[in-house]
Design an enzyme around this catalytic site. Structure first.
Site, PDB file in Angstrom:
ATOM      1  N   GLU A   3       0.827  -1.414   0.139  1.00 34.55           N
ATOM      2  CA  GLU A   3      -0.108   0.216   0.028  1.00 34.55           C
ATOM      3  C   GLU A   3       0.756   1.424   0.048  1.00 34.55           C
ATOM      4  O   GLU A   3       1.621   1.532   0.784  1.00 34.55           O
ATOM      5  CB  GLU A   3      -1.145  -0.117   1.163  1.00 34.55           C
ATOM      6  CG  GLU A   3      -1.820   1.389   1.353  1.00 34.55           C
ATOM      7  CD  GLU A   3      -2.704   1.163   2.628  1.00 34.55           C
ATOM      8  OE1 GLU A   3      -3.566   1.849   2.724  1.00 34.55           O
ATOM      9  OE2 GLU A   3      -2.336   0.339   3.684  1.00 34.55           O
ATOM     10  N   LYS A   9      -9.659   2.546  -3.409  1.00 34.26           N
ATOM     11  CA  LYS A   9     -10.157   1.968  -2.354  1.00 34.26           C
ATOM     12  C   LYS A   9     -11.499   2.580  -1.902  1.00 34.26           C
ATOM     13  O   LYS A   9     -11.713   3.766  -1.839  1.00 34.26           O
ATOM     14  CB  LYS A   9      -9.169   2.527  -1.184  1.00 34.26           C
ATOM     15  CG  LYS A   9      -9.504   1.689   0.162  1.00 34.26           C
ATOM     16  CD  LYS A   9      -8.425   1.761   1.204  1.00 34.26           C
ATOM     17  CE  LYS A   9      -8.752   1.068   2.486  1.00 34.26           C
ATOM     18  NZ  LYS A   9      -7.659   1.443   3.705  1.00 34.26           N
ATOM     19  N   CYS A  61      -5.665  -2.890   2.547  1.00 35.80           N
ATOM     20  CA  CYS A  61      -5.604  -2.859   3.882  1.00 35.80           C
ATOM     21  C   CYS A  61      -6.826  -3.387   4.529  1.00 35.80           C
ATOM     22  O   CYS A  61      -7.207  -4.273   4.568  1.00 35.80           O
ATOM     23  CB  CYS A  61      -5.189  -1.225   4.195  1.00 35.80           C
ATOM     24  SG  CYS A  61      -4.951  -1.191   6.276  1.00 35.80           S
TER      25      CYS A  61
END
EC number: 2.3.1.269
Length: 516
Positions: free
Chosen positions: A270, A331, A383
């Site tokens: 990430e 995301k 994540c």
């Protein structure tokens, strides 16, 4: 043992201890029988408690759960949010006190509207349904905090084989039902017809889980792919330092080029490229020129800026593909305070924790296509996204391979990264697919379709993980039906319990008056 069921602090303290047991059943401790004990003690403490006492008992359970299971929040606030020790402790405590109320209201509802002490089998079913509803609510309310679900304790336990059938939800339901039935066994012994049904409900999930543990719900869709997962181990306090930018870009490039043997997929963690994609185009183009003639796909995390219809800039946490592949992913599930600040008009500027770098991300659209690499469809999770079972299943059902990238440096050397890894393992098991997990400082790992780690790197080590993953085809029952069958069952059981309780209250008689 009456002190357990009566109102008062002895029972509340036991509920507190019961909540503290649940995290010990999960990673990194993995003492899975403690999950059963935790739920049994909670059920026992609520079985006869009046509504007000049940409310506080549920709150005590929740506080014990979060105090032990999410203690790593303190590290994020103190070490990386620049809060003083007393302030970090106060904020962490306040959050745990608030999260504990997730369990208070259901406990009150249980005592006030659902519990039927004269029907132990029905009572156990209603308790399991309420527990399932509670876990669903925890994962939805205010964007959700789906951490420490009971079912995660069974990744290495006998119930793991149920995960491809109903996800972590089915494991949690089976645990809650088993715990309540075990507590009610003495009462059930006096009711032979109900006892038979209870024994079937008690034993069937465990026998089925064991029988299905090695069952392959999916099949290989092609030859194995060679993977290189790069763990840069960049210190969090250096990651967003402009003076460290060149060093970080060179670090990931050099780690990728250090091995001459060809690979199919290279995965960086990430925000491995810690500048906006538009400012890194030349760097990414160089990676593309290197990867494409070698028939290699390189996937990396990078912040992305786009403009909305009004021309206003929006910033996203993203993944891009270079080389033999295509796609950009933005995301969708954002971390509160880490990627966006609730009530930011009020909180921004109060303390450094509310002004962390890159804490103003926007949510990506829900209708994004999957990433493509070497001709295979890859379901990406950045994540926090991997901890949402239903969200993850929606992407996994369209994919051949799962990918999660993360930066768990926020959690230091706490248990948080290992809990995060366990949830990723559960997603692979639910989907029957291989997963590549690449993180900044660990745990970087390859996970097979049975949720087992085949390769991993130690935490806090700069290294590259080499291994193989296989694209898979087919759908597990959970990917096909998701949680809808279980949700329907929970609604039926809770509705039945509510109607029976109302009928019981409406019926005249001394027994009913005594229960009032």
């Amino acid at each position: 043992m009456r002190w357990i069921t009566r109102p008062g602090w002895p029972g509340n303290l036991l509920a507190l201890a019961a909540g503290a047991l649940m995290p010990l059943a999960q990673a990194p401790f993995d003492l899975w029988p403690l999950a059963l004990l935790s739920l049994a003690l909670l059920y026992l403490g609520l079985r006869e408690a009046p509504p007000r006492a049940a409310l506080w008992r549920g709150w005590c359970y929740g506080f014990g759960l979060y105090a032990v299971g999410t203690s790593w929040i303190y590290i994020s606030i103190h070490d990386y949010g620049a809060a003083s020790l007393p302030l970090a402790g106060l904020l962490t405590l306040a959050l745990m006190l608030a999260l504990a109320f997730f369990f208070a209201l259901p406990a009150w509802l249980w005592s006030r509207w659902l519990r039927r002490s004269d029907a132990p089998l029905a009572d156990a079913l209603a308790f399991a349904a309420l527990w399932l509803a509670l876990e669903g609510f925890r994962g939805w309310f205010l964007t959700g905090f789906p951490w420490l679900y009971a079912g995660y304790s069974q990744l290495e336990g006998p119930l793991a084989g149920l995960a491809p059938l109903g996800g972590v939800w089915l494991l949690s339901f089976a645990l809650a039902l088993s715990a309540a039935l075990l507590v009610n066994l003495p009462r059930l012994l006096r009711r032979p017809p109900a006892l038979l049904g209870a024994l079937v409900l008690l034993l069937a999930p465990w026998a089925t889980g064991l029988a299905l543990r090695g069952h392959a719900w999916t099949a290989p869709a092609g030859a194995p792919l060679k993977v290189a997962a790069v763990q840069g181990n960049v210190e969090q306090n250096l990651k967003w330092d402009p003076e460290q930018l060149s060093a970080q870009l060179l670090l990931y490039r050099d780690l990728t080029l250090q091995r001459a043997a060809p690979v199919d997929l290279v995965v960086w963690p990430e925000t491995a490229v810690p500048i906006l994609k538009e400012y890194a185009e030349n760097y990414l183009a160089g990676l593309d020129r290197y990867a494409r003639p070698r028939h290699m796909a390189l996937l990396t995390g990078v912040p992305i800026r786009r403009h909305n219809a009004q021309g206003e800039p929006r910033y996203y946490n993203g993944i891009v593909v270079a080389g033999e592949g295509s796609g950009t992913y933005l995301k969708q599930k954002l971390v509160p305070f880490g990627e966006y600040v609730p009530l930011q008009e009020v909180l921004r500027g109060l303390i450094a924790f509310f002004d962390l770098p890159m804490s103003d991300f926007a949510r990506g659209p829900a209708d994004q296509p999957l990433l493509e690499a070497r001709g295979w469809r890859i379901a990406p999770y950045i994540c926090y996204e991997v901890v949402y079972p239903e969200f993850a299943a929606g992407l996994a059902a369209r994919s051949d391979l799962l990918l999660t990238i993360s930066n768990d440096a926020w959690f230091g050397s706490s248990i948080g990264p290992l809990q995060h890894l366990q949830m990723a393992q559960m997603r692979a098991l639910e989907a029957g697919r291989w997963m590549i997990r690449t993180t900044n400082n660990g745990v970087t790992a390859l996970i097979d379709p049975f949720g087992r780690i085949t390769e991993r790197l130690p935490q806090f080590q700069r290294a590259v993980l080499y291994g193989e993953v296989t694209p898979m085809q087919g759908l597990t029952p959970y990917l096909r039906w998701r949680a809808w069958p279980l949700a329907g069952l929970a609604v039926l059981l809770l509705g039945w319990a509510l109607l029976r309780r109302r009928a019981e209250r409406a019926a005249p008689g001394p027994a009913v008056e005594a229960q009032r």
